[in-house]
Scaffold this active site. Structure first.
Site, mmCIF file in Angstrom:
data_model
loop_
_atom_site.group_PDB
_atom_site.id
_atom_site.type_symbol
_atom_site.label_atom_id
_atom_site.label_comp_id
_atom_site.label_asym_id
_atom_site.label_seq_id
_atom_site.Cartn_x
_atom_site.Cartn_y
_atom_site.Cartn_z
ATOM 1 N N HIS A 42 0.821 -1.211 0.000
ATOM 2 C CA HIS A 42 0.000 0.000 0.000
ATOM 3 C C HIS A 42 0.860 1.268 0.000
ATOM 4 O O HIS A 42 0.430 2.298 -0.509
ATOM 5 C CB HIS A 42 -0.969 -0.008 1.182
ATOM 6 C CG HIS A 42 -2.089 -0.977 1.018
ATOM 7 N ND1 HIS A 42 -2.170 -2.154 1.703
ATOM 8 C CD2 HIS A 42 -3.174 -0.941 0.207
ATOM 9 C CE1 HIS A 42 -3.267 -2.810 1.338
ATOM 10 N NE2 HIS A 42 -3.894 -2.094 0.424
ATOM 11 N N HIS A 48 -2.345 -5.604 -6.329
ATOM 12 C CA HIS A 48 -2.489 -6.849 -5.582
ATOM 13 C C HIS A 48 -3.947 -7.308 -5.582
ATOM 14 O O HIS A 48 -4.853 -6.538 -5.843
ATOM 15 C CB HIS A 48 -1.961 -6.693 -4.145
ATOM 16 C CG HIS A 48 -2.605 -5.609 -3.368
ATOM 17 N ND1 HIS A 48 -2.246 -4.282 -3.478
ATOM 18 C CD2 HIS A 48 -3.607 -5.641 -2.454
ATOM 19 C CE1 HIS A 48 -2.976 -3.555 -2.661
ATOM 20 N NE2 HIS A 48 -3.826 -4.357 -2.037
ATOM 21 N N CYS A 83 -14.223 -6.616 3.260
ATOM 22 C CA CYS A 83 -13.203 -6.516 2.214
ATOM 23 C C CYS A 83 -11.865 -6.935 2.804
ATOM 24 O O CYS A 83 -11.571 -6.639 3.961
ATOM 25 C CB CYS A 83 -13.133 -5.108 1.634
ATOM 26 S SG CYS A 83 -13.477 -3.788 2.800
ATOM 27 N N HIS A 85 -7.902 -9.369 1.690
ATOM 28 C CA HIS A 85 -6.948 -9.873 0.711
ATOM 29 C C HIS A 85 -6.774 -11.380 0.886
ATOM 30 O O HIS A 85 -6.451 -11.818 1.996
ATOM 31 C CB HIS A 85 -5.587 -9.208 0.915
ATOM 32 C CG HIS A 85 -5.650 -7.723 0.916
ATOM 33 N ND1 HIS A 85 -5.808 -6.990 2.073
ATOM 34 C CD2 HIS A 85 -5.595 -6.833 -0.100
ATOM 35 C CE1 HIS A 85 -5.837 -5.712 1.770
ATOM 36 N NE2 HIS A 85 -5.716 -5.582 0.458
ATOM 37 N N GLU A 103 -14.892 -11.088 10.277
ATOM 38 C CA GLU A 103 -15.157 -9.662 10.473
ATOM 39 C C GLU A 103 -16.581 -9.380 10.955
ATOM 40 O O GLU A 103 -16.781 -8.559 11.834
ATOM 41 C CB GLU A 103 -14.905 -8.875 9.174
ATOM 42 C CG GLU A 103 -13.446 -8.743 8.833
ATOM 43 C CD GLU A 103 -13.178 -7.791 7.684
ATOM 44 O OE1 GLU A 103 -14.095 -7.054 7.258
ATOM 45 O OE2 GLU A 103 -12.037 -7.779 7.213
ATOM 46 N N TYR A 118 -8.715 -0.917 -9.584
ATOM 47 C CA TYR A 118 -8.764 0.509 -9.253
ATOM 48 C C TYR A 118 -7.438 0.936 -8.649
ATOM 49 O O TYR A 118 -6.674 0.111 -8.123
ATOM 50 C CB TYR A 118 -9.946 0.841 -8.341
ATOM 51 C CG TYR A 118 -9.820 0.304 -6.932
ATOM 52 C CD1 TYR A 118 -9.268 1.083 -5.916
ATOM 53 C CD2 TYR A 118 -10.267 -0.970 -6.619
ATOM 54 C CE1 TYR A 118 -9.150 0.608 -4.637
ATOM 55 C CE2 TYR A 118 -10.159 -1.460 -5.335
ATOM 56 C CZ TYR A 118 -9.598 -0.671 -4.349
ATOM 57 O OH TYR A 118 -9.480 -1.159 -3.082
ATOM 58 N N GLU A 128 -4.112 2.657 -2.744
ATOM 59 C CA GLU A 128 -4.857 1.429 -3.029
ATOM 60 C C GLU A 128 -4.737 1.145 -4.519
ATOM 61 O O GLU A 128 -5.061 2.006 -5.337
ATOM 62 C CB GLU A 128 -6.338 1.584 -2.659
ATOM 63 C CG GLU A 128 -6.616 1.441 -1.188
ATOM 64 C CD GLU A 128 -6.561 0.008 -0.682
ATOM 65 O OE1 GLU A 128 -6.111 -0.897 -1.419
ATOM 66 O OE2 GLU A 128 -6.970 -0.197 0.466
ATOM 67 N N GLU A 130 -5.751 -2.229 -6.462
ATOM 68 C CA GLU A 130 -6.222 -3.592 -6.278
ATOM 69 C C GLU A 130 -6.930 -4.155 -7.497
ATOM 70 O O GLU A 130 -7.613 -3.442 -8.224
ATOM 71 C CB GLU A 130 -7.175 -3.648 -5.065
ATOM 72 C CG GLU A 130 -6.471 -3.318 -3.774
ATOM 73 C CD GLU A 130 -7.316 -3.522 -2.549
ATOM 74 O OE1 GLU A 130 -6.718 -3.763 -1.485
ATOM 75 O OE2 GLU A 130 -8.560 -3.449 -2.616
ATOM 76 N N TRP A 175 -12.910 2.361 -2.513
ATOM 77 C CA TRP A 175 -13.266 1.136 -3.247
ATOM 78 C C TRP A 175 -14.757 0.857 -3.179
ATOM 79 O O TRP A 175 -15.321 0.353 -4.138
ATOM 80 C CB TRP A 175 -12.448 -0.066 -2.754
ATOM 81 C CG TRP A 175 -12.661 -0.448 -1.331
ATOM 82 C CD1 TRP A 175 -13.620 -1.275 -0.818
ATOM 83 C CD2 TRP A 175 -11.894 0.004 -0.211
ATOM 84 N NE1 TRP A 175 -13.505 -1.373 0.548
ATOM 85 C CE2 TRP A 175 -12.447 -0.603 0.955
ATOM 86 C CE3 TRP A 175 -10.790 0.834 -0.059
ATOM 87 C CZ2 TRP A 175 -11.931 -0.399 2.224
ATOM 88 C CZ3 TRP A 175 -10.278 1.040 1.212
ATOM 89 C CH2 TRP A 175 -10.852 0.432 2.326
#
Length: 189
Positions: A42, A48, A83, A85, A103, A118, A128, A130, A175
């Protein structure tokens, strides 16, 4: 070993496994090209792999949450249900479902509806960038959010959500705003 001690060890190991401190670096075709520390990726703006989950209930409301204030970016901002990874070697859908449970305390099926790339500067000098795989799921179960990840949550109609974003776009993650119009369009098809 006493049951409560073994339970604590299990919870601690599970929390460590869910930290997701690495990201999978990809090219513009989502082909793996390496792995990197999440914060470093980041800082450098490296492309990524990521996923975003949008959850709806039978009333057509979307589940959104306010990120915990201590998050290194996006703290206190509102965003989609989950959200994160995927880690190297993880199945994308399995990782998404597992993270949704971690979460938001929700277990439900999700389906990938599209992917997009984006790139945007965000707070704290981070970037960001991603390749985001977007999933949608449906449930009427109330979330049991993890306080380390989630400060608040709400079910909201799309109309009210769009009004809030128009009035106060700075209160929402980049995002989420980027994906939302695509999600609505995909669901209307």
């Amino acid at each position: 070993m006493r049951p409560e001690v073994s339970q604590l060890l299990y919870v601690s190991a599970r929390e460590v496994s869910m930290e997701r401190n690495q990201v999978v670096l990809v090219d513009q075709y989502d082909q793996e090209v390496g792995e990197m520390d999440k914060l470093l990726a980041h800082q450098r703006g490296e492309l990524h792999r990521a996923f975003s989950i949008f959850i709806f209930n039978k009333a057509g409301q979307m589940l959104i949450h306010q990120r915990a204030a201590k998050k290194y970016h996006g703290g206190g901002l509102w965003t989609n249900a989950c959200c994160s990874h995927p880690q190297k070697g993880e199945d994308l859908k399995s990782a998404a479902k597992e993270r949704l449970g971690f979460e938001m305390g929700l277990v439900c099926d999700v389906e990938r509806i599209f992917s997009f790339v984006y790139h945007s500067p965000v707070e704290n000098g981070l970037i960001e960038h991603e390749y985001d795989h977007v999933f949608v799921g449906y449930t009427d179960v109330e979330p049991q959010p993890n306080p380390a990840e989630v400060q608040d949550y709400q079910w909201i109609s799309l109309e009210e959500l769009q009004q809030k974003i128009e009035q106060s776009p700075e209160q929402f993650t980049y995002w989420f705003k980027s994906a939302l119009t695509r999600v609505i369009a995909a669901l209307e098809r």
